[in-house]
Scaffold this active site. Sequence first.
Site, PDB file in Angstrom:
ATOM      1  N   GLU A  92      -9.837  -1.859   4.767  1.00 25.21           N
ATOM      2  CA  GLU A  92     -10.481  -1.541   6.040  1.00 25.21           C
ATOM      3  C   GLU A  92     -11.756  -2.362   6.220  1.00 25.21           C
ATOM      4  O   GLU A  92     -12.244  -2.985   5.270  1.00 25.21           O
ATOM      5  CB  GLU A  92     -10.823  -0.041   6.057  1.00 25.21           C
ATOM      6  CG  GLU A  92      -9.607   0.879   5.998  1.00 25.21           C
ATOM      7  CD  GLU A  92      -8.864   0.987   7.327  1.00 25.21           C
ATOM      8  OE1 GLU A  92      -9.029   0.125   8.198  1.00 25.21           O
ATOM      9  OE2 GLU A  92      -8.102   1.958   7.483  1.00 25.21           O
ATOM     10  N   ASN A 115      -7.961  -2.493  13.823  1.00 24.84           N
ATOM     11  CA  ASN A 115      -9.351  -2.815  13.480  1.00 24.84           C
ATOM     12  C   ASN A 115      -9.437  -4.030  12.557  1.00 24.84           C
ATOM     13  O   ASN A 115     -10.476  -4.277  11.959  1.00 24.84           O
ATOM     14  CB  ASN A 115     -10.039  -1.609  12.828  1.00 24.84           C
ATOM     15  CG  ASN A 115      -9.331  -1.176  11.544  1.00 24.84           C
ATOM     16  OD1 ASN A 115      -8.338  -1.771  11.141  1.00 24.84           O
ATOM     17  ND2 ASN A 115      -9.862  -0.159  10.891  1.00 24.84           N
ATOM     18  N   HIS A 121      -7.604  -4.531   9.774  1.00 25.78           N
ATOM     19  CA  HIS A 121      -7.304  -4.338   8.350  1.00 25.78           C
ATOM     20  C   HIS A 121      -6.011  -5.029   7.953  1.00 25.78           C
ATOM     21  O   HIS A 121      -5.113  -5.236   8.773  1.00 25.78           O
ATOM     22  CB  HIS A 121      -7.303  -2.846   7.966  1.00 25.78           C
ATOM     23  CG  HIS A 121      -6.137  -2.047   8.430  1.00 25.78           C
ATOM     24  ND1 HIS A 121      -6.247  -0.950   9.244  1.00 25.78           N
ATOM     25  CD2 HIS A 121      -4.811  -2.141   8.154  1.00 25.78           C
ATOM     26  CE1 HIS A 121      -5.065  -0.419   9.445  1.00 25.78           C
ATOM     27  NE2 HIS A 121      -4.173  -1.125   8.804  1.00 25.78           N
ATOM     28  N   ASP A 157       0.821  -1.217   0.000  1.00 27.20           N
ATOM     29  CA  ASP A 157       0.000   0.000   0.000  1.00 27.20           C
ATOM     30  C   ASP A 157       0.855   1.268   0.000  1.00 27.20           C
ATOM     31  O   ASP A 157       2.075   1.211   0.184  1.00 27.20           O
ATOM     32  CB  ASP A 157      -0.971   0.001   1.198  1.00 27.20           C
ATOM     33  CG  ASP A 157      -0.320  -0.422   2.510  1.00 27.20           C
ATOM     34  OD1 ASP A 157       0.910  -0.267   2.639  1.00 27.20           O
ATOM     35  OD2 ASP A 157      -1.040  -0.891   3.397  1.00 27.20           O
TER      36      ASP A 157
HETATM   37  C1  GLP Z   1      -0.903   0.418   8.496  1.00 30.96           C
HETATM   38  C2  GLP Z   1      -0.576  -0.295   7.166  1.00 30.96           C
HETATM   39  C3  GLP Z   1      -0.750  -1.779   7.287  1.00 30.96           C
HETATM   40  C4  GLP Z   1      -0.095  -2.235   8.570  1.00 30.96           C
HETATM   41  C5  GLP Z   1      -0.909  -1.743   9.723  1.00 30.96           C
HETATM   42  C6  GLP Z   1      -0.322  -2.063  11.076  1.00 30.96           C
HETATM   43  O1  GLP Z   1      -2.007   1.206   8.416  1.00 30.96           O
HETATM   44  N1  GLP Z   1      -1.360   0.150   6.067  1.00 30.96           N
HETATM   45  O2  GLP Z   1      -0.219  -2.421   6.145  1.00 30.96           O
HETATM   46  O3  GLP Z   1      -0.063  -3.643   8.614  1.00 30.96           O
HETATM   47  O4  GLP Z   1      -1.226  -0.373   9.598  1.00 30.96           O
HETATM   48  O5  GLP Z   1       0.621  -1.117  11.437  1.00 30.96           O
HETATM   49  P1  GLP Z   1       1.551  -1.268  12.692  1.00 30.96           P
HETATM   50  O6  GLP Z   1       2.481  -2.386  12.370  1.00 30.96           O
HETATM   51  O7  GLP Z   1       2.243   0.039  12.814  1.00 30.96           O
HETATM   52  O8  GLP Z   1       0.671  -1.592  13.850  1.00 30.96           O
END
Ligand code: GLP
Length: 247
Positions: free
Chosen positions: A146, A139, A141, A70
Amino acid sequence: MVRPRVEVRLDEGAVAVAAVDIVERVVALNPHAVLALPTGRTPIAFYAELVERERTGRIELSQVRSFNLDEWVGIPSTHPATYARFMEEQLFSRLRNRPTACYIPDGTAADLDAECARYEIAIREASGFDLAVLGIGNNGHIGFNEPGTPFDARTHVAEVALVTRQNNAYSFPDGQPPSRAITVGIATILDSRSILLLATGASKAAVLERALAGPVDSQIPASVLQRHPDVVIIADVAASACLSRKL
Ligand code: GLP
């Protein structure tokens, strides 16, 4: 249904070692492997371990192709919070030999839908992901898919949930992440030959339990991984605190 296999490790460092063990095996079997790569706080230790092994010659990434999952929409690649910048800093610039190709969606494209279509075609032309490495949002995702995202979604422009924006505010100097992002879709992720999901920290414990032990529900996008035949979850003790021993 083959359940995702859950491996519990002591802490973030041990999760990273176990995760890179899997990448090492995939790349040893297929030096041209196609990887999907995540961003966020969770994979930082994973990338540090990957860099260490690449620099010491245990793993060779030069023939690998990588696709990031992403990217934020509307901020230039020089912006400190872009995933393009994150990947340079955490992985690509630190390797002895960069992968053959490192794809990241262009969130500044004039025609975002065309960019999504182009990215999806590039993934298809690479024959899809041999291994998709994922994080999980608070959440549920995956990528930026989402809650409520259809399971048949391909690469698309996503509206980023408020809670996700709040969780990502730390990486923006003004504390204001964009409201949209390009993400590889759930169907694209499910086409991967293998999936590896990393989860660390107590803040992921409840959602990990819902994703793995609850019903498959588009409100918890990661729950769809229950339908994939080859998923490994590597979680630290804190993130796995709500999982029962039966999993
Ligand atoms: C972000 C990314 C995801 C990632 C997630 C968890 O929003 N788009 O690909 O897996 O959030 O992030 P973190 O590892 O900082 O908890």
